[in-house]
Design a protein around this motif. Sequence first.
Motif, short mmCIF file in Angstrom:
data_model
loop_
_atom_site.label_atom_id
_atom_site.label_comp_id
_atom_site.label_asym_id
_atom_site.label_seq_id
_atom_site.Cartn_x
_atom_site.Cartn_y
_atom_site.Cartn_z
N GLN A 12 43.92 50.20 11.41
CA GLN A 12 45.16 49.89 11.59
C GLN A 12 45.03 49.10 12.77
O GLN A 12 45.45 47.97 13.26
N SER A 13 44.33 49.66 13.76
CA SER A 13 44.35 49.12 15.24
C SER A 13 43.29 47.73 15.21
O SER A 13 43.74 46.71 15.56
N SER A 20 46.64 39.58 15.71
CA SER A 20 46.75 38.89 17.05
C SER A 20 45.86 37.69 17.47
O SER A 20 46.29 36.77 18.13
N LEU A 21 44.67 37.98 17.28
CA LEU A 21 43.58 37.07 17.63
C LEU A 21 44.08 35.69 16.67
O LEU A 21 43.84 34.63 17.33
N MET A 24 46.87 33.89 17.86
CA MET A 24 46.65 33.26 19.11
C MET A 24 45.85 31.75 19.14
O MET A 24 46.17 30.71 19.65
N LYS A 25 44.82 31.99 18.16
CA LYS A 25 44.04 30.85 17.86
C LYS A 25 44.83 29.85 17.28
O LYS A 25 44.90 28.50 17.41
N MET A 26 45.95 30.27 16.16
CA MET A 26 46.96 29.03 15.74
C MET A 26 47.70 28.59 16.81
O MET A 26 48.02 27.37 16.72
#
Length: 59
Positions: A12-13, A20-21, A24-26
């Motif tokens: 899950q982590s 999240s990554l 951020m890329k988007m």
Amino acid sequence: MDIAGLSIAMNQSKVQQDASLALMKMAMNTGKETAAQMTEMIEECCVNPNVGQHLDVRA
């Protein structure tokens, strides 16, 4: 905590980190596209380099 529970928590982590990554890329790609569009808009702007070069003044 048993091994199965620990494995689920770790997965899950990892999923949260991956999401999240990706987000951020988007956001970075959107910023790059916006900057490119603004640069293109500025370059296309019709600017006459001769305007404002001479000032005719009469008294």
